[in-house]
Design an enzyme around this catalytic site. Structure first.
Site, PDB file in Angstrom:
ATOM      1  N   SER A 124       0.848  -1.198   0.000  1.00 59.11           N
ATOM      2  CA  SER A 124       0.000   0.000   0.000  1.00 59.11           C
ATOM      3  C   SER A 124       0.874   1.234   0.000  1.00 59.11           C
ATOM      4  O   SER A 124       1.986   1.224   0.557  1.00 59.11           O
ATOM      5  CB  SER A 124      -0.855  -0.026   1.267  1.00 59.11           C
ATOM      6  OG  SER A 124      -1.402   1.243   1.510  1.00 59.11           O
ATOM      7  N   TYR A 148      -1.645  -0.982  10.892  1.00 55.44           N
ATOM      8  CA  TYR A 148      -1.919  -1.531   9.553  1.00 55.44           C
ATOM      9  C   TYR A 148      -0.753  -1.207   8.618  1.00 55.44           C
ATOM     10  O   TYR A 148      -0.237  -2.084   7.918  1.00 55.44           O
ATOM     11  CB  TYR A 148      -3.238  -0.943   9.016  1.00 55.44           C
ATOM     12  CG  TYR A 148      -3.359  -1.033   7.520  1.00 55.44           C
ATOM     13  CD1 TYR A 148      -3.605  -2.259   6.900  1.00 55.44           C
ATOM     14  CD2 TYR A 148      -3.203   0.095   6.713  1.00 55.44           C
ATOM     15  CE1 TYR A 148      -3.691  -2.344   5.515  1.00 55.44           C
ATOM     16  CE2 TYR A 148      -3.289   0.017   5.336  1.00 55.44           C
ATOM     17  CZ  TYR A 148      -3.523  -1.207   4.741  1.00 55.44           C
ATOM     18  OH  TYR A 148      -3.592  -1.291   3.377  1.00 55.44           O
ATOM     19  N   LYS A 152       2.257  -3.718   6.582  1.00 55.36           N
ATOM     20  CA  LYS A 152       2.650  -3.714   5.164  1.00 55.36           C
ATOM     21  C   LYS A 152       4.167  -3.497   5.036  1.00 55.36           C
ATOM     22  O   LYS A 152       4.849  -4.177   4.260  1.00 55.36           O
ATOM     23  CB  LYS A 152       1.899  -2.615   4.399  1.00 55.36           C
ATOM     24  CG  LYS A 152       0.408  -2.844   4.297  1.00 55.36           C
ATOM     25  CD  LYS A 152       0.072  -4.071   3.449  1.00 55.36           C
ATOM     26  CE  LYS A 152      -1.407  -4.335   3.319  1.00 55.36           C
ATOM     27  NZ  LYS A 152      -1.749  -5.627   2.744  1.00 55.36           N
TER      28      LYS A 152
HETATM   29  N1  UFG Z   1     -12.295  11.629   3.468  1.00 58.05           N
HETATM   30  C1  UFG Z   1     -13.290  12.499   3.891  1.00 58.05           C
HETATM   31  N2  UFG Z   1     -14.419  11.962   4.447  1.00 58.05           N
HETATM   32  C2  UFG Z   1     -14.612  10.624   4.586  1.00 58.05           C
HETATM   33  C3  UFG Z   1     -13.590   9.732   4.139  1.00 58.05           C
HETATM   34  C4  UFG Z   1     -12.442  10.288   3.604  1.00 58.05           C
HETATM   35  O1  UFG Z   1     -13.155  13.725   3.794  1.00 58.05           O
HETATM   36  O2  UFG Z   1     -15.662  10.198   5.105  1.00 58.05           O
HETATM   37  C5  UFG Z   1     -11.077  12.189   2.842  1.00 58.05           C
HETATM   38  C6  UFG Z   1      -9.802  11.852   3.581  1.00 58.05           C
HETATM   39  O3  UFG Z   1      -9.538  12.822   4.581  1.00 58.05           O
HETATM   40  C7  UFG Z   1      -8.772  11.855   2.448  1.00 58.05           C
HETATM   41  C8  UFG Z   1      -9.576  11.355   1.252  1.00 58.05           C
HETATM   42  O4  UFG Z   1     -10.945  11.580   1.572  1.00 58.05           O
HETATM   43  O5  UFG Z   1      -8.349  13.163   2.157  1.00 58.05           O
HETATM   44  C9  UFG Z   1      -9.372   9.870   0.972  1.00 58.05           C
HETATM   45  O6  UFG Z   1      -9.631   9.133   2.155  1.00 58.05           O
HETATM   46  P1  UFG Z   1      -9.792   7.527   2.145  1.00 58.05           P
HETATM   47  O7  UFG Z   1     -10.129   7.127   3.548  1.00 58.05           O
HETATM   48  O8  UFG Z   1     -10.716   7.124   1.057  1.00 58.05           O
HETATM   49  O9  UFG Z   1      -8.360   7.022   1.726  1.00 58.05           O
HETATM   50  P2  UFG Z   1      -6.938   7.238   2.442  1.00 58.05           P
HETATM   51  O10 UFG Z   1      -6.071   7.923   1.435  1.00 58.05           O
HETATM   52  O11 UFG Z   1      -7.041   7.845   3.754  1.00 58.05           O
HETATM   53  O12 UFG Z   1      -6.524   5.735   2.692  1.00 58.05           O
HETATM   54  C10 UFG Z   1      -6.252   4.861   1.636  1.00 58.05           C
HETATM   55  C11 UFG Z   1      -6.543   3.421   2.051  1.00 58.05           C
HETATM   56  C12 UFG Z   1      -5.629   3.005   3.162  1.00 58.05           C
HETATM   57  C13 UFG Z   1      -4.211   3.261   2.787  1.00 58.05           C
HETATM   58  C14 UFG Z   1      -4.043   4.707   2.372  1.00 58.05           C
HETATM   59  C15 UFG Z   1      -2.650   5.033   1.913  1.00 58.05           C
HETATM   60  O13 UFG Z   1      -7.872   3.312   2.483  1.00 58.05           O
HETATM   61  O14 UFG Z   1      -5.787   1.625   3.380  1.00 58.05           O
HETATM   62  O15 UFG Z   1      -4.928   5.001   1.300  1.00 58.05           O
HETATM   63  O16 UFG Z   1      -2.339   4.288   0.830  1.00 58.05           O
HETATM   64  F1  UFG Z   1      -3.432   3.015   3.863  1.00 58.05           F
END
Ligand code: UFG
Length: 343
Positions: A124, A148, A152
């Site tokens: 990841s 998590y 990885k």
């Molecule tokens: N976000 C919101 N509201 C929500 C969910 C997310 O504003 O309800 C925002 C987050 O702050 C971020 C973006 O949307 O800016 C993306 O968030 P995600 O949770 O969809 O994805 P992340 O980038 O945080 O996480 C993903 C994977 C993880 C991994 C990470 C880094 O879900 O497993 O990418 O690779 F670790």
């Protein structure tokens, strides 16, 4: 050739199984359906027209894993199975370390016993931790901000050590960015357990009327509109990336690491606006405080995958969101209460 796919009923696993079958591989699925639905197996049959052998097995059960290798002549493994919820990993670190690491050790031990030394591993972009130089290349210094992410990172190291001890091992470590969308048939997609953690399943559930509104985690980041920027990749493109990586491990030895993303960053506001544009469904939202552990910007430098795997992501953001919405609408209980566009 027979490929064992651990976690083959999951979101990325199931899309990869489709690509494998359509490319002529035999597939054996190993999944304990903890975070996936056995119904996926029927959908895979519908999409591919093939009966796919599958085992309902926990990878921590070494004897059962041995049986799978005894009953099948496996040539290589694609290893998706693992727990992946960041917040849960902070609450239950021992559970995460035990599940993700011990299961992979067991898998590798059994592979070794059977002379199978070719593996593609689901890593990841989380292994870049809070890196401050963007775009992220495979040489960006590594780190983790939660258990998590550490699993990885530790597993990447374990694979490197394994190859150092025995250079017949051939390993591809695939660092995924943000996989979204669903199969264009609408038959398989992402099934988050309860309330989704990730942005796009949350948005599609708001659109479907299952959740009241989106909470945008902060609009004071140093980005064009203040919201977090990510590299969203269509899950079908990601699945094809696995095929290219598999070709490489089947013909090489060594440990190779690849970013799988599009190389483009989109903000949360971009996602909301594009979703509304392609679906005509309005997404109510409120901005709340930042989510702990989030970084401002994360997107990939994809040069290495392009050069060495001859792979680039083909689908754009509109395809991803259209397919995600198509999938959500097939999940039933869709009220679509917000058909009025924002003014
Ligand atoms: N976000 C919101 N509201 C929500 C969910 C997310 O504003 O309800 C925002 C987050 O702050 C971020 C973006 O949307 O800016 C993306 O968030 P995600 O949770 O969809 O994805 P992340 O980038 O945080 O996480 C993903 C994977 C993880 C991994 C990470 C880094 O879900 O497993 O990418 O690779 F670790």
């Amino acid at each position: 050739m027979a490929i064992l796919v651990t976690g083959g009923a999951g979101f990325i696993g199931s899309h990869t199984v489709v690509q494998l079958i359509q490319s002529g591989f035999d597939v054996v699925i190993l999944d304990n359906f903890l975070n996936s639905d056995p119904e996926v197996l029927n959908q895979l049959h519908t999409i591919t027209g093939k009966e796919i052998k599958s085992y309902n097995i926990n990878l921590l059960d070494k004897e059962k894993v041995q049986e799978v290798f005894c009953e099948n002549s496996i040539d290589a493994v694609i290893h998706f199975a693992g727990l992946k919820a960041v917040g849960e990993s902070v609450a239950k670190p021992l559970h995460y370390y035990h599940n993700n690491i011990t299961s992979t050790l067991i898998l590798c031990e059994v592979m070794k016993d059977h002379g199978v030394k070719k593996i593609v591993f689901s890593s990841s972009a989380t292994v870049y931790g809070a890196a401050n130089k963007i775009p992220l290349t495979e040489d960006t210094p590594l780190g983790a901000t939660n258990p998590y992410g550490w699993t990885k990172l530790m597993l990447e190291q374990i694979f490197k050590d394994l190859h150092t001890s025995d250079n017949e091992w051939s390993v591809a470590l695939l660092r995924y960015f943000n996989p979204v969308g669903a199969h264009t048939s609408g038959l398989i997609g992402e099934k988050p357990g309860e309330i989704p953690n990730n942005l796009t399943p949350y948005i599609t559930q708001v659109a479907a009327g299952k959740l009241d509104k989106l909470r945008v985690f902060g609009n004071d980041y140093d980005t064009k509109d203040g919201t977090g920027v990510r590299d969203y990749i269509h899950v079908e493109d990601l699945a094809i990336g696995h095929l290219r990586a598999l070709d490489r491990v089947l013909t090489n030895t060594g440990v190779d690491t690849y970013n799988l993303g599009t190389g483009k960053g989109f903000s949360v506001m971009d996602i909301i606006q594009t979703f509304e544009k392609v679906t005509g469904v309005y997404i109510p939202y409120e901005v709340i405080e930042r989510r702990p552990g989030d970084v401002a910007v994360s997107y990939a430098d994809t040069t290495k995958a392009k050069q060495e795997l001859r792979w680039v992501a083909e689908k754009g953001l509109e395809d991803m969101l259209r397919d995600a919405w198509k999938w959500e609408q097939k999940q039933g209980k869709c009220f679509v209460p917000h058909l009025v566009k924002r003014t």
